[in-house]
Design a protein around this motif. Structure first.
Motif, short mmCIF file in Angstrom:
data_model
loop_
_atom_site.label_atom_id
_atom_site.label_comp_id
_atom_site.label_asym_id
_atom_site.label_seq_id
_atom_site.Cartn_x
_atom_site.Cartn_y
_atom_site.Cartn_z
N ARG A 203 58.18 58.46 16.54
CA ARG A 203 58.29 59.52 17.54
C ARG A 203 58.47 60.89 16.88
N SER A 204 59.25 60.95 15.83
CA SER A 204 59.49 62.24 15.17
C SER A 204 58.20 62.78 14.56
N LEU A 205 57.37 61.88 14.00
CA LEU A 205 56.09 62.31 13.42
C LEU A 205 55.13 62.77 14.52
N SER A 206 55.06 62.01 15.62
CA SER A 206 54.15 62.37 16.71
C SER A 206 54.53 63.69 17.35
N THR A 207 55.83 63.92 17.51
CA THR A 207 56.28 65.18 18.10
C THR A 207 55.85 66.36 17.24
N HIS A 208 55.99 66.20 15.94
CA HIS A 208 55.60 67.27 15.03
C HIS A 208 54.09 67.52 15.11
N LEU A 209 53.31 66.46 15.18
CA LEU A 209 51.86 66.59 15.23
C LEU A 209 51.39 67.17 16.56
N THR A 210 52.13 66.93 17.62
CA THR A 210 51.79 67.53 18.91
C THR A 210 51.85 69.05 18.83
N LYS B 299 47.83 61.68 14.98
CA LYS B 299 48.68 61.05 16.01
C LYS B 299 48.15 59.65 16.35
N THR B 300 46.83 59.52 16.40
CA THR B 300 46.23 58.20 16.65
C THR B 300 46.65 57.21 15.57
N GLU C 122 50.29 56.09 15.99
CA GLU C 122 50.42 55.07 17.03
C GLU C 122 49.97 53.71 16.50
N ARG C 123 48.90 53.70 15.73
CA ARG C 123 48.43 52.43 15.18
C ARG C 123 49.44 51.87 14.18
N PHE C 124 49.94 52.72 13.30
CA PHE C 124 50.92 52.26 12.31
C PHE C 124 52.19 51.76 12.98
N LYS C 125 52.55 52.36 14.09
CA LYS C 125 53.73 51.89 14.82
C LYS C 125 53.49 50.46 15.33
N LYS C 126 52.31 50.22 15.90
CA LYS C 126 52.00 48.88 16.40
C LYS C 126 51.95 47.86 15.28
N GLU C 127 51.55 48.32 14.09
CA GLU C 127 51.44 47.41 12.95
C GLU C 127 52.76 47.23 12.21
N GLY C 128 53.83 47.88 12.70
CA GLY C 128 55.14 47.71 12.09
C GLY C 128 55.34 48.46 10.79
N THR D 212 42.31 51.24 16.13
CA THR D 212 42.61 49.81 16.22
C THR D 212 42.84 49.14 14.88
N GLY D 213 42.43 49.78 13.80
CA GLY D 213 42.56 49.16 12.49
C GLY D 213 41.51 48.11 12.22
N GLU D 214 40.46 48.05 13.05
CA GLU D 214 39.35 47.13 12.81
C GLU D 214 38.63 47.50 11.52
#
Length: 465
Positions: free
Chosen positions: A405-412, A386-387, A390-396, A245-247
Motif C-alpha cells: 500500500r505504501s508503494l502504491s500510494t507513492h506511485l499514485t 502500480k500494476t 498489485e501483482r507482486f502483492k498477490k504473489e506474496g 498476471t505474471g503469465e
C-alpha cells in the motif's frame, strides 16, 4: 533492367528427413542442458533440401529461387507462392541465434503448396507471399546474432570508407553486423564515410550483403506490384512475464518503433501509416489465438515505449516506404533454448492471421485500438509500476499489504504528476520511491525479485523525465 530474381539458378537434390520428437526450450532449461540444442533446427543444407522438396510437391504452386549470396558464399533462398496482387513479404532468421522463424515458414509453405482447403486456396488466389526463411545464413550456421563480415573485409568491399570508425552495429568481438540495424528508408542509399559510425536513432548503411539482398527483393516486388502491402520479421527475445498476471509471454508482436507519434522527424516520409501496421499486428495476434487449440494467454505486445526509435531496422525502413510491417518475437534464443514445436506452431498461426485477413480484406476493418488491449511486460509509467505492485502483492513478494500500500500510494502521486508533465516532481518523488524500496529491502519487507524490478523501473522513469 532489374534482374529477374525468379530465374532458377541452383538445383536441389535430396529430401530432408524430418526430425522426430524435439524437446522443448523449457525442458532444456529445466534439465540444465544447453549444448547442441541447435541440432533439431535445420542446417543450411537441410533448408535447401526441404525447400526443394516443397517446390517439387507443390505442382508449380511454390517457386524457390536463390535471391543472393551471403558474405561467405551461402545461398539466400526466397520462396514465392500465390497469384494475388497483395504482397506479403516474410523474413526469418535475420539474427543467427533466432531460428524458429524458418521452421514456421516451412510448415506454412508446405500447406500453401499442397492443400486444397478453402483457407489455402483463398490466400493463394488473393495474396502473393514471398518468404526469405533465413536471411542470416552465415550467423545461423555458428549460432551468433551477427553475420560474418570482419571490418577489414568491409573496407576491402568499400575502399572509400577507409579511415571510418566501424558502424555502431558492428561487433568487434564477433566480427560481424547486427543486420537488422543496417537498413535505410532511402532505398537507393549507398554508404558514405561521413555518415559512420552512426547510432541507433539514425538509419543504417546497407553495408551487408544480406541487407542489400533484402532491399533488392523489396524493390523488385515493388516494381512488379506497385507496392509491398506488408512485411513480417520473425525474431526471438528474452523470456519476460506480463505485468498484470505474471503469465509467461509466449509471443510478442509489434508495429514499427519510430518514436513518439507527434515527432516531426518523419514528416518527409508521408507514406508511413502506423495505424495500418497496428491493424496488421492485431491480425497476427488474433491469428495466434484463432488457429490454436489452446487459450494462448501469453500473446503480448512487444517492448514499445513511446520514445523507442529505430529507423535502421528493416521493418522501420520499409514502413517509411508505405508498407505495413509487423514484428514477431518468440521467447528464448539459441543455443540455450532448443526446438519448440508449440512455439513454431504459434508463429505459423500468427502468419495465417495476417494472410487470411489480407485475402478477404477484413484486415482493413480491424480496430487497431484493440491491439493495445494485449498485455504488456515492460514499464513506461507509474501506472505500469502500480500494476506490478498489485501483482507482486498477490504473489506474496511483500511482507504485508501495508508494504504494498505504501508503494502504491507513492506511485499514485507520481501518476498525477505524469498527467501534468511535471518532470521535476516526477524525478524527485521517484528518487524518494527508491529510498522507500531500499528501506523495505533493509528491513526484509520485500523480496529480491520485486525489489530489483521496481528499482530498475524507477531508474527508467527518472532517466525518461
Amino acid at each position: 533492367m532489374r534482374k529477374n530474381i525468379w530465374k532458377k539458378v541452383v538445383p536441389f537434390v535430396t529430401i530432408l528427413l524430418l526430425l522426430l520428437n524435439p524437446i522443448t526450450g523449457l525442458e532444456i532449461q529445466a534439465s540444465g542442458k544447453s549444448e547442441k540444442v541447435d541440432d533439431d533446427f535445420m542446417s543450411h543444407e537441410e533448408l535447401g533440401q526441404r525447400l526443394d522438396q516443397i517446390e517439387k510437391t507443390s505442382s508449380g504452386k511454390v517457386e524457390v529461387d536463390v535471391t543472393g549470396y551471403s558474405q561467405q558464399g551461402r545461398e539466400i533462398y526466397a520462396a514465392r507462392v500465390g497469384t494475388g496482387n497483395k504482397v506479403l513479404l516474410i523474413n526469418g532468421n535475420i539474427h543467427g541465434n533466432e531460428k524458429s522463424g524458418p521452421e514456421a515458414l516451412m510448415q506454412m509453405l508446405e500447406i500453401l503448396g499442397t492443400s486444397d482447403s478453402s483457407r489455402a486456396q483463398a490466400v493463394r488466389e488473393e495474396v502473393t507471399i514471398v518468404a526469405v526463411p533465413r536471411l542470416n545464413v552465415d550467423g545461423a550456421e555458428i549460432t551468433q546474432r551477427q553475420n560474418v563480415f570482419p571490418w577489414d573485409d568491409v573496407i576491402a568491399t568499400y575502399p572509400h570508407l577507409e579511415g571510418a570508425e566501424p558502424a555502431w552495429n558492428y561487433s568487434e568481438r564477433n566480427g560481424g553486423f547486427d543486420i537488422n540495424r543496417d537498413f535505410n528508408p532511402d532505398l537507393s542509399y549507398e554508404p558514405v564515410l561521413e555518415d559512420l559510425p552512426g547510432s541507433s536513432a539514425e538509419p543504417g548503411f546497407f553495408l551487408t550483403n544480406e541487407s542489400r539482398i533484402l532491399r533488392e527483393l523489396y524493390l523488385d516486388l515493388k516494381a512488379e506490384f506497385g507496392k509491398v502491402e506488408a512485411f513480417v520479421d520473425l525474431h526471438h527475445m528474452g523470456t519476460p512475464k506480463t505485468n498484470k498476471t505474471g503469465e509467461d509471454v509466449t509471443i510478442a508482436i509489434d508495429y514499427p518503433p519510430l518514436g513518439p507519434d507527434n515527432s516531426p522527424k518523419y514528416d518527409d516520409w508521408p507514406e508511413l501509416d502506423q495505424e495500418k501496421s497496428i491493424r496488421y499486428a492485431l491480425a497476427a495476434a488474433l491469428g495466434v489465438k484463432e488457429f490454436s487449440d489452446d487459450e494462448e494467454p501469453g500473446v503480448a505486445r512487444y517492448l514499445h515505449p513511446e520514445e523507442r526509435d529505430l529507423p535502421g531496422q528493416a521493418r522501420s525502413s520499409f514502413a517509411l516506404n508505405g508498407t505495413a510491417t509487423v514484428l514477431f518475437e518468440m521467447p528464448g534464443q539459441q543455443p540455450r533454448y532448443g526446438y519448440d514445436q508449440e512455439l513454431i506452431d504459434r508463429v505459423e498461426n500468427g502468419l495465417w492471421g495476417i494472410a487470411t485477413r489480407m485475402a478477404d480484406d477484413s484486415i482493413n476493418n480491424l480496430n487497431g485500438d484493440d491491439f493495445f488491449s494485449l498485455p504488456k511486460y515492460w514499464t513506461e509509467s507509474a501506472s505500469d509500476m502500480k500494476t506490478l505492485v498489485e501483482r507482486f502483492k498477490k504473489e506474496g513478494e511483500f511482507d504485508s499489504d501495508d508494504v504494498a500500500r505504501s508503494l502504491s500510494t507513492h506511485l499514485t502521486a507520481v501518476s498525477i504528476y505524469e498527467e501534468k508533465g511535471l518532470s521535476e516532481k516526477i524525478v524527485k518523488h521517484m528518487k524518494i520511491f527508491k529510498l522507500l524500496l531500499d528501506h523495505q529491502k533493509e528491513k526484509g519487507l520485500i523480496a529480491d525479485n520485486a525489489y530489483n524490478r521496481l528499482k530498475d523501473d524507477a531508474d527508467y522513469l527518472i532517466e525518461k523525465w
